[in-house]
Design an enzyme around this catalytic site. Structure first.
Site, PDB file in Angstrom:
ATOM      1  N   ASP A   1      11.382  -6.168 -11.235  1.00  0.00           N
ATOM      2  CA  ASP A   1      11.424  -6.196 -12.306  1.00  0.00           C
ATOM      3  C   ASP A   1      12.231  -7.321 -13.121  1.00  0.00           C
ATOM      4  O   ASP A   1      13.123  -6.676 -13.944  1.00  0.00           O
ATOM      5  CB  ASP A   1      11.608  -4.433 -12.931  1.00  0.00           C
ATOM      6  CG  ASP A   1      10.770  -4.529 -14.069  1.00  0.00           C
ATOM      7  OD1 ASP A   1       9.565  -5.982 -14.456  1.00  0.00           O
ATOM      8  OD2 ASP A   1      10.829  -3.949 -15.399  1.00  0.00           O
TER       9      ASP A   1
ATOM     10  N   HIS B   1       7.351 -11.843 -16.655  1.00  0.00           N
ATOM     11  CA  HIS B   1       8.971 -11.689 -17.937  1.00  0.00           C
ATOM     12  C   HIS B   1      10.634 -12.069 -17.240  1.00  0.00           C
ATOM     13  O   HIS B   1      10.508 -12.253 -16.190  1.00  0.00           O
ATOM     14  CB  HIS B   1       9.107 -10.693 -18.501  1.00  0.00           C
ATOM     15  CG  HIS B   1       9.336  -9.393 -17.980  1.00  0.00           C
ATOM     16  ND1 HIS B   1      10.636  -8.906 -17.443  1.00  0.00           N
ATOM     17  CD2 HIS B   1       8.196  -8.268 -17.248  1.00  0.00           C
ATOM     18  CE1 HIS B   1      10.711  -7.961 -17.170  1.00  0.00           C
ATOM     19  NE2 HIS B   1       9.010  -7.060 -16.713  1.00  0.00           N
TER      20      HIS B   1
ATOM     21  N   GLU C   1       9.617  -9.341 -22.808  1.00  0.00           N
ATOM     22  CA  GLU C   1       9.063  -8.233 -22.628  1.00  0.00           C
ATOM     23  C   GLU C   1       9.813  -6.573 -22.625  1.00  0.00           C
ATOM     24  O   GLU C   1       9.359  -5.750 -22.342  1.00  0.00           O
ATOM     25  CB  GLU C   1       8.611  -8.414 -21.400  1.00  0.00           C
ATOM     26  CG  GLU C   1       7.528  -7.768 -20.573  1.00  0.00           C
ATOM     27  CD  GLU C   1       7.395  -6.276 -19.990  1.00  0.00           C
ATOM     28  OE1 GLU C   1       7.140  -4.737 -20.640  1.00  0.00           O
ATOM     29  OE2 GLU C   1       8.673  -6.414 -19.585  1.00  0.00           O
TER      30      GLU C   1
ATOM     31  N   HIS D   1      14.621  -0.091 -13.117  1.00  0.00           N
ATOM     32  CA  HIS D   1      14.922  -0.216 -14.624  1.00  0.00           C
ATOM     33  C   HIS D   1      16.000   0.935 -13.822  1.00  0.00           C
ATOM     34  O   HIS D   1      16.435   1.731 -14.397  1.00  0.00           O
ATOM     35  CB  HIS D   1      14.225   0.930 -15.032  1.00  0.00           C
ATOM     36  CG  HIS D   1      13.306  -0.426 -15.832  1.00  0.00           C
ATOM     37  ND1 HIS D   1      12.378  -0.157 -16.897  1.00  0.00           N
ATOM     38  CD2 HIS D   1      13.145  -1.474 -15.760  1.00  0.00           C
ATOM     39  CE1 HIS D   1      12.338  -1.229 -17.840  1.00  0.00           C
ATOM     40  NE2 HIS D   1      12.078  -1.836 -16.449  1.00  0.00           N
TER      41      HIS D   1
ATOM     42  N   GLU E   1       3.981  -7.885 -11.694  1.00  0.00           N
ATOM     43  CA  GLU E   1       4.714  -7.381 -12.537  1.00  0.00           C
ATOM     44  C   GLU E   1       4.918  -6.005 -10.982  1.00  0.00           C
ATOM     45  O   GLU E   1       3.926  -6.195 -10.126  1.00  0.00           O
ATOM     46  CB  GLU E   1       4.342  -5.337 -13.287  1.00  0.00           C
ATOM     47  CG  GLU E   1       4.690  -6.674 -15.159  1.00  0.00           C
ATOM     48  CD  GLU E   1       5.859  -6.228 -15.614  1.00  0.00           C
ATOM     49  OE1 GLU E   1       6.642  -6.063 -14.674  1.00  0.00           O
ATOM     50  OE2 GLU E   1       6.008  -6.733 -16.667  1.00  0.00           O
TER      51      GLU E   1
ATOM     52  N   ASP F   1      13.131 -11.591 -18.810  1.00  0.00           N
ATOM     53  CA  ASP F   1      14.567 -10.499 -19.610  1.00  0.00           C
ATOM     54  C   ASP F   1      14.288  -9.677 -18.085  1.00  0.00           C
ATOM     55  O   ASP F   1      13.068  -9.360 -17.738  1.00  0.00           O
ATOM     56  CB  ASP F   1      13.911 -10.032 -20.616  1.00  0.00           C
ATOM     57  CG  ASP F   1      12.644  -9.669 -21.376  1.00  0.00           C
ATOM     58  OD1 ASP F   1      12.263 -10.297 -20.174  1.00  0.00           O
ATOM     59  OD2 ASP F   1      12.662  -8.572 -21.630  1.00  0.00           O
TER      60      ASP F   1
HETATM   61 ZN    ZN Z   1       8.400  -5.558 -15.990  1.00  0.00          ZN
END
Ligand code: ZN
Length: 385
Positions: free
Chosen positions: A113, A81, A145, A357, A170, A83
């Site tokens: 990520d 992904h 995602e 994150h 990932e 984003d």
């Molecule tokens: Zn991810």
């Protein structure tokens, strides 16, 4: 940004971090991923790939990229992904939108990520470009995602891409992942009738009814737990979490409406639509005799559970090449959508999810060479044999 085949891996890693592509359910924060999709298309085109940019929805803001080299049946999809999640910029000690090297790590929002995966694919494929691609290598780059997975949903609805195998990069520390739970988030809204609290017969209390609904959901939770247990997972059973509740306005008024939100983490073998229907029937059975009406609504479309085929050739190959046994993880991915297209699908990529994150997201530089070797082997075995 111009497409320049001489760009180094480091420059490309900086470029992808530089092209902000934040996804958020909050429209004020959500941003387009067009710049990074255009950038990846130009870079893959300069390597000889055919590129196709496909809108994820009709907003004109979100796009997916399919880049392929070679054609015919079989082949390999490398997917990721484009984003990232939003950030708390004040908590970063480096510029989140530049790839900064420090102490053997490369920092940047989305570096692990997972925007960094695409430059790594390019670095792995460059030395192979003089070989004949007997089976296709297809790169899939998606949008959204981190929120709705709309990019992968749209692509899957189009029945694309098709290949023998698919690897989603990932961050798994280069361990092959064969399974993750699914997730659904739902709301239950009960509508009764407000009235003066001195006489219960003047209304129909939605909070009283919700008490019964919650009791029944907790019974349902135990039933699910008894039915679906799988030792592959750290929490080896499905969960149902009562997340928040809002209802009523005053102690001396009969509560006229009450809303509950909860999530369910599904085990492989559980299906979102079935669980939703079972909950709907149970809630209706509880509240109908009380004269309470009910609205059930998903808070998002949900992500199915993922479980690679027992006899997956790709799992065997990935275990052999990485030297790591296949595991399960606690986060959802686009894996189920690619698997649904008939591809032998796993999750495996550089970096670690516990570095994602959060402020100062990074990828260890010592992940890069093992990742390149792994990608080279996967591409060679699938496409160049
Ligand atoms: Zn991810």
């Amino acid at each position: 940004m111009s497409s320049d085949p001489t760009k180094t891996l480091r420059q490309q890693l900086d470029d992808v971090v530089n092209l902000a592509s934040i996804s958020s359910a909050n429209p004020a924060i959500d941003s387009s991923n067009k710049a990074i999709i255009d950038y990846l298309a130009s870079q893959f085109e300069s390597l000889g790939f055919s590129c196709e940019i496909i809108p994820s929805d009709n907003t004109g803001n979100k796009f997916n990229l399919l880049a392929s080299i070679g054609s015919g049946p079989g082949g390999l999809v490398l997917a990721g992904h484009t984003d990232t999640v939003p950030l708390n910029e004040e908590l970063w000690t480096v510029d989140p939108f530049h790839a900064t090297e420090r102490d053997g790590k490369l920092y940047g929002l989305g570096i692990t990520d997972m925007k960094g995966f695409f430059p790594l694919i390019m670095a792995a494929v460059k030395p192979l470009l003089n070989s004949k691609f007997r089976e296709p290598l297809i790169i899939l780059a998606t949008s959204d995602e981190e929120t709705s997975m709309q990019g992968a949903r749209t692509i899957a609805e189009l029945g694309r891409p098709k290949a023998r195998s698919a690897v989603i990069g990932e961050p798994t520390g280069l361990q092959p992942v064969r399974a993750h739970k699914g997730i659904m988030m739902e709301s239950i809204r009960l509508l009764g009738q407000s009235g003066h609290s001195s006489d219960p017969s003047l209304g129909r209390n939605a909070l009283d009814a919700m008490h019964k609904v919650i009791s029944d959901l907790m019974i349902y939770r135990e039933e699910l737990k008894a039915k679906y247990t799988n030792g592959l997972f750290e929490i080896p059973y499905p969960t149902l979490n009562l997340g928040c509740i809002h209802g009523g306005d005053n102690p001396n008024r009969i509560c006229g409406s009450c809303e509950l939100e909860f999530d369910v983490r599904l085990m492989p073998g559980m299906h979102i639509d079935t669980v939703r229907e079972e909950i709907k029937q149970r809630v209706q059975k509880v509240v109908t005799p009380l004269g309470i009406s009910v609205e059930l609504a998903p808070l998002f479309a949900g992500v199915p559970a993922f479980f690679a085929d027992e006899n997956s050739e790709l799992i065997k190959l990935a275990e052999e090449l990485s030297g790591n046994e296949a595991i399960s993880v606690a986060f959802g991915t686009e894996g189920p959508f690619l698997q649904h297209l008939g591809m032998d699908t796993i999750i495996m990529g550089p970096g670690n999810i516990d570095q994602a994150h959060q402020p100062d997201e990074y990828m260890s530089l010592d992940m890069i060479n093992p990742c390149l070797n792994l990608l080279t082997q996967l591409i060679t075995r699938h496409c160049l044999h």
